[in-house]
Design an enzyme around this catalytic site. Structure first.
Site, PDB file in Angstrom:
ATOM      1  N   GLU A   1     -27.473 -23.156 -34.904  1.00  0.00           N
ATOM      2  CA  GLU A   1     -28.903 -23.482 -34.822  1.00  0.00           C
ATOM      3  C   GLU A   1     -29.114 -24.812 -34.099  1.00  0.00           C
ATOM      4  OE1 GLU A   1     -30.902 -22.636 -38.502  1.00  0.00           O
ATOM      5  OE2 GLU A   1     -29.742 -20.792 -38.731  1.00  0.00           O
ATOM      6  N   GLY A   2     -28.396 -24.950 -32.991  1.00  0.00           N
ATOM      7  CA  GLY A   2     -28.431 -26.169 -32.193  1.00  0.00           C
ATOM      8  C   GLY A   2     -27.330 -27.112 -32.638  1.00  0.00           C
TER       9      GLY A   2
ATOM     10  N   PHE B   1     -21.444 -14.012 -32.483  1.00  0.00           N
ATOM     11  CA  PHE B   1     -21.664 -14.951 -33.605  1.00  0.00           C
ATOM     12  C   PHE B   1     -22.940 -14.640 -34.386  1.00  0.00           C
ATOM     13  CE2 PHE B   1     -19.772 -18.410 -30.601  1.00  0.00           C
ATOM     14  CZ  PHE B   1     -18.490 -18.025 -30.893  1.00  0.00           C
ATOM     15  N   ILE B   2     -23.235 -13.397 -34.678  1.00  0.00           N
ATOM     16  CA  ILE B   2     -24.505 -13.094 -35.349  1.00  0.00           C
ATOM     17  C   ILE B   2     -24.296 -12.962 -36.868  1.00  0.00           C
ATOM     18  CG2 ILE B   2     -26.528 -11.562 -35.407  1.00  0.00           C
ATOM     19  CD1 ILE B   2     -26.025 -13.213 -32.732  1.00  0.00           C
TER      20      ILE B   2
ATOM     21  N   SER C   1     -25.170 -30.621 -32.819  1.00  0.00           N
ATOM     22  CA  SER C   1     -25.684 -31.994 -32.971  1.00  0.00           C
ATOM     23  C   SER C   1     -26.061 -32.594 -31.615  1.00  0.00           C
ATOM     24  CB  SER C   1     -24.623 -32.872 -33.654  1.00  0.00           C
ATOM     25  OG  SER C   1     -24.470 -32.467 -34.993  1.00  0.00           O
TER      26      SER C   1
ATOM     27  N   ALA D   1     -24.197 -17.545 -23.185  1.00  0.00           N
ATOM     28  CA  ALA D   1     -25.460 -18.234 -23.471  1.00  0.00           C
ATOM     29  C   ALA D   1     -25.455 -18.727 -24.914  1.00  0.00           C
ATOM     30  CB  ALA D   1     -26.649 -17.307 -23.215  1.00  0.00           C
TER      31      ALA D   1
ATOM     32  N   PRO E   1     -22.049 -14.484 -25.278  1.00  0.00           N
ATOM     33  CA  PRO E   1     -20.834 -15.183 -24.854  1.00  0.00           C
ATOM     34  C   PRO E   1     -21.095 -16.238 -23.769  1.00  0.00           C
ATOM     35  CG  PRO E   1     -20.404 -12.832 -25.092  1.00  0.00           C
ATOM     36  CD  PRO E   1     -21.873 -13.018 -25.309  1.00  0.00           C
TER      37      PRO E   1
ATOM     38  N   THR F   1     -27.667 -15.596 -29.507  1.00  0.00           N
ATOM     39  CA  THR F   1     -26.491 -16.119 -28.797  1.00  0.00           C
ATOM     40  C   THR F   1     -25.690 -15.014 -28.101  1.00  0.00           C
ATOM     41  OG1 THR F   1     -26.341 -17.867 -30.447  1.00  0.00           O
ATOM     42  CG2 THR F   1     -24.384 -17.501 -29.112  1.00  0.00           C
TER      43      THR F   1
HETATM   44  C1  FAD Z   1     -20.453 -18.671 -37.892  1.00  0.00           C
HETATM   45  C2  FAD Z   1     -21.542 -18.710 -36.868  1.00  0.00           C
HETATM   46  C3  FAD Z   1     -22.752 -18.107 -37.149  1.00  0.00           C
HETATM   47  C4  FAD Z   1     -23.753 -18.064 -36.179  1.00  0.00           C
HETATM   48  N1  FAD Z   1     -24.908 -17.370 -36.438  1.00  0.00           N
HETATM   49  C5  FAD Z   1     -25.770 -17.123 -35.404  1.00  0.00           C
HETATM   50  C6  FAD Z   1     -26.862 -16.213 -35.558  1.00  0.00           C
HETATM   51  O1  FAD Z   1     -27.084 -15.655 -36.651  1.00  0.00           O
HETATM   52  N2  FAD Z   1     -27.635 -15.929 -34.480  1.00  0.00           N
HETATM   53  C7  FAD Z   1     -27.423 -16.503 -33.261  1.00  0.00           C
HETATM   54  O2  FAD Z   1     -28.149 -16.173 -32.313  1.00  0.00           O
HETATM   55  N3  FAD Z   1     -26.406 -17.382 -33.078  1.00  0.00           N
HETATM   56  C8  FAD Z   1     -25.579 -17.702 -34.110  1.00  0.00           C
HETATM   57  N4  FAD Z   1     -24.523 -18.574 -33.934  1.00  0.00           N
HETATM   58  C9  FAD Z   1     -24.325 -19.178 -32.614  1.00  0.00           C
HETATM   59  C10 FAD Z   1     -24.548 -20.687 -32.577  1.00  0.00           C
HETATM   60  O3  FAD Z   1     -25.912 -20.976 -32.668  1.00  0.00           O
HETATM   61  C11 FAD Z   1     -23.883 -21.213 -31.282  1.00  0.00           C
HETATM   62  O4  FAD Z   1     -22.483 -21.146 -31.511  1.00  0.00           O
HETATM   63  C12 FAD Z   1     -24.318 -22.609 -30.940  1.00  0.00           C
HETATM   64  O5  FAD Z   1     -25.658 -22.583 -30.470  1.00  0.00           O
HETATM   65  C13 FAD Z   1     -23.445 -23.265 -29.877  1.00  0.00           C
HETATM   66  O6  FAD Z   1     -23.241 -22.447 -28.766  1.00  0.00           O
HETATM   67  P1  FAD Z   1     -21.747 -22.215 -28.233  1.00  0.00           P
HETATM   68  O7  FAD Z   1     -20.921 -21.831 -29.394  1.00  0.00           O
HETATM   69  O8  FAD Z   1     -21.818 -21.286 -27.093  1.00  0.00           O
HETATM   70  O9  FAD Z   1     -21.258 -23.634 -27.758  1.00  0.00           O
HETATM   71  P2  FAD Z   1     -21.482 -24.282 -26.296  1.00  0.00           P
HETATM   72  O10 FAD Z   1     -22.914 -24.191 -25.923  1.00  0.00           O
HETATM   73  O11 FAD Z   1     -20.472 -23.727 -25.360  1.00  0.00           O
HETATM   74  O12 FAD Z   1     -21.132 -25.811 -26.577  1.00  0.00           O
HETATM   75  C14 FAD Z   1     -19.816 -26.349 -26.524  1.00  0.00           C
HETATM   76  C15 FAD Z   1     -19.919 -27.871 -26.667  1.00  0.00           C
HETATM   77  O13 FAD Z   1     -20.655 -28.405 -25.567  1.00  0.00           O
HETATM   78  C16 FAD Z   1     -21.737 -29.175 -26.055  1.00  0.00           C
HETATM   79  N5  FAD Z   1     -22.875 -29.024 -25.150  1.00  0.00           N
HETATM   80  C17 FAD Z   1     -23.415 -27.878 -24.656  1.00  0.00           C
HETATM   81  N6  FAD Z   1     -24.464 -28.155 -23.858  1.00  0.00           N
HETATM   82  C18 FAD Z   1     -24.586 -29.508 -23.856  1.00  0.00           C
HETATM   83  C19 FAD Z   1     -25.483 -30.419 -23.234  1.00  0.00           C
HETATM   84  N7  FAD Z   1     -26.501 -30.004 -22.446  1.00  0.00           N
HETATM   85  N8  FAD Z   1     -25.301 -31.751 -23.439  1.00  0.00           N
HETATM   86  C20 FAD Z   1     -24.314 -32.196 -24.249  1.00  0.00           C
HETATM   87  N9  FAD Z   1     -23.437 -31.387 -24.871  1.00  0.00           N
HETATM   88  C21 FAD Z   1     -23.581 -30.071 -24.680  1.00  0.00           C
HETATM   89  C22 FAD Z   1     -22.048 -28.606 -27.438  1.00  0.00           C
HETATM   90  O14 FAD Z   1     -22.755 -29.546 -28.244  1.00  0.00           O
HETATM   91  C23 FAD Z   1     -20.662 -28.300 -27.940  1.00  0.00           C
HETATM   92  O15 FAD Z   1     -20.095 -29.475 -28.446  1.00  0.00           O
HETATM   93  C24 FAD Z   1     -23.561 -18.700 -34.925  1.00  0.00           C
HETATM   94  C25 FAD Z   1     -22.346 -19.356 -34.670  1.00  0.00           C
HETATM   95  C26 FAD Z   1     -21.347 -19.355 -35.618  1.00  0.00           C
HETATM   96  C27 FAD Z   1     -20.044 -20.024 -35.277  1.00  0.00           C
END
Ligand code: FAD
Length: 388
Positions: A364-365, A155-156, A367, A129, A127, A125
């Site tokens: 991890e994706g 967020f790693i 919902s 992506a 900022p 992940t």
């Molecule tokens: C505590 C924590 C630990 C984590 N650990 C890891 C890790 O170890 N390694 C790693 O790589 N990442 C990690 N992550 C990252 C996590 O996987 C991402 O936060 C997550 O994939 C969502 O991305 P985003 O936060 O950018 O949200 P966004 O992608 O900005 O999403 C915001 C909202 O928009 C919705 N949305 C986005 N796209 C669509 C679409 N096409 N259709 C409908 N709705 C949509 C989402 O469902 C969400 O409700 C972690 C996150 C947290 C908070």
């Protein structure tokens, strides 16, 4: 598939005892310190908890998917921080290496990961992506016999304590999509790698999460995973495909624990002259929790068995993660309700789980991403190519 059913039953019994007698009593301390104490980490390492999914040839337990999810359901019946401490080594932090690493890479890192001497993490992940992970911008430019990495991850999980980072970076700037991404193994002390201050989070105290920065970080080309450029995103998706089933199991343990705790409470808390558990409206909440836990368990076990048989479970893995994480959230919400006012007061297991399990529906994706995946694949099975 369970390789030795009798032996595995004994193993699960011992794990159950360890969770109840060694980990549960330390939950409040972990929440207070915001870390898993070193003696607990040492005990988990001695018990082999870091090596569940690492092949036996490299010092792990080489668990099948079914064995891994059954162990995960037991291990997660305590504060989330404990299993998060070992969870990157039994999941996303080692899996790319296990499935696509060269023999030399495996020999170098897996024994230390299995023993817990080395903690892994998975850095996908960024900022810009998140859900659209294939849009990642971190670059890896070939320079002689190495790659220069530049960019930032956010967020790693376990980054602040990790010794090995599985990093997805773009090796082909001309290709802005998934095919331009490669996966690398980056050691912590590599010059140019730094991690940020751990985030202050809503929950999961004791599980450190931070940014990771690469500033002309020189990584030997021997640390490219999969042997060729452009395979990184596929590797990441393979890792996540298995991990989604694992994570679904890790959502079931907390739900079981919350139900256990709330059954004790509602059987003993008296109002109107009788235990609150005697009221049918409360019983309906108990029944809904129990029913959904059973449904999630059956779904996860069936999917794990199919995966062990070599069946493609890409859609089922999404269904598991989506259903189990949402189920756990609903169980947490009902349990707070059944606890009454005390459910809103800090420092009881239900209140802590309520905050801790909120993350399951996000990482991890999200919902929504799983809903899209499930719907697309459902259309695909019917012969339609439907995209948003
Ligand atoms: C505590 C924590 C630990 C984590 N650990 C890891 C890790 O170890 N390694 C790693 O790589 N990442 C990690 N992550 C990252 C996590 O996987 C991402 O936060 C997550 O994939 C969502 O991305 P985003 O936060 O950018 O949200 P966004 O992608 O900005 O999403 C915001 C909202 O928009 C919705 N949305 C986005 N796209 C669509 C679409 N096409 N259709 C409908 N709705 C949509 C989402 O469902 C969400 O409700 C972690 C996150 C947290 C908070």
């Amino acid at each position: 598939m369970i390789r030795d059913p009798q032996g595995f039953e004994i193993f699960l019994g011992k794990l159950r005892d360890f969770v109840r007698n060694r980990l549960v009593p330390r939950e409040a301390e972990v929440a207070r310190l915001d870390e898993v104490p070193a003696d607990v980490v040492a005990e988990m390492a001695a018990g082999g908890l870091f090596g569940y999914s690492i092949p036996e040839a490299y010092g792990g337990a080489g668990m099948t998917t079914e064995e891994l999810v059954l162990a995960a359901i037991e291990l997660s019946q305590c504060s989330v921080a404990f299993r998060a401490r070992v969870g990157t080594n039994t999941g996303i932090g080692s899996e790319a290496l296990v499935i696509e690493g060269s023999e030399a890479q495996k020999q170098r890192y897996l024994p230390d990961m299995a023993s817990g001497r080395l903690t892994g993490c998975f850095a996908l992940t960024e900022p810009e992506a998140g859900s659209d992970a294939a849009a990642l911008k971190t670059t890896a430019v070939r320079s002689g016999d190495s790659y220069l990495l530049n960019g930032s991850k956010c967020f790693i999980t376990n980054a602040p304590i990790a010794g090995l980072f599985t990093v997805m970076a773009r090796t082909d700037p001309a290709n802005p999509g998934a095919a331009g991404v490669s996966a690398f193994l980056v050691e912590r002390d590599t010059p140019g790698l730094s991690t940020g201050t751990p985030y202050a989070k809503m929950g999961q105290a004791g599980s450190p999460v931070s940014e990771v920065h690469f500033d002309n970080c020189r990584v030997p080309s021997a640390n490219l995973i999969g042997g060729e450029e452009g395979r990184g995103f596929k590797i990441a998706m393979k890792v996540l495909n298995k991990q989604r089933i694992h994570l679904a199991a890790l959502c079931i343990g907390p739900a079981i624990r919350m139900l256990d705790d709330i059954v004790q409470h509602t059987a003993n808390r008296t109002q109107f002259g009788q235990p609150v558990g005697a009221f049918q409206l409360v019983q309906a909440m108990i029944a809904d929790c129990q029913t959904e836990i059973h449904a999630a368990r059956a779904l996860v076990l069936e999917t794990a068995r199919k995966r062990d048989e070599g069946i493609d479970v890409t859609m089922e893995a999404s269904i598991c993660k989506y259903f189990a994480s949402e189920m756990c959230g609903r169980v947490a919400d009902r349990c707070v309700q059944m606890l009454g006012g005390y459910g809103f007061i800090a420092d009881n297991s239900i209140e802590r789980f309520y905050r801790d399990v909120r993350l399951f529906r996000l990482y991890e994706g999200t919902s929504q991403i799983h809903q899209i995946n499930i719907a697309r694949r459902t259309f695909g099975q019917a012969g339609y190519d439907i995209k948003s």
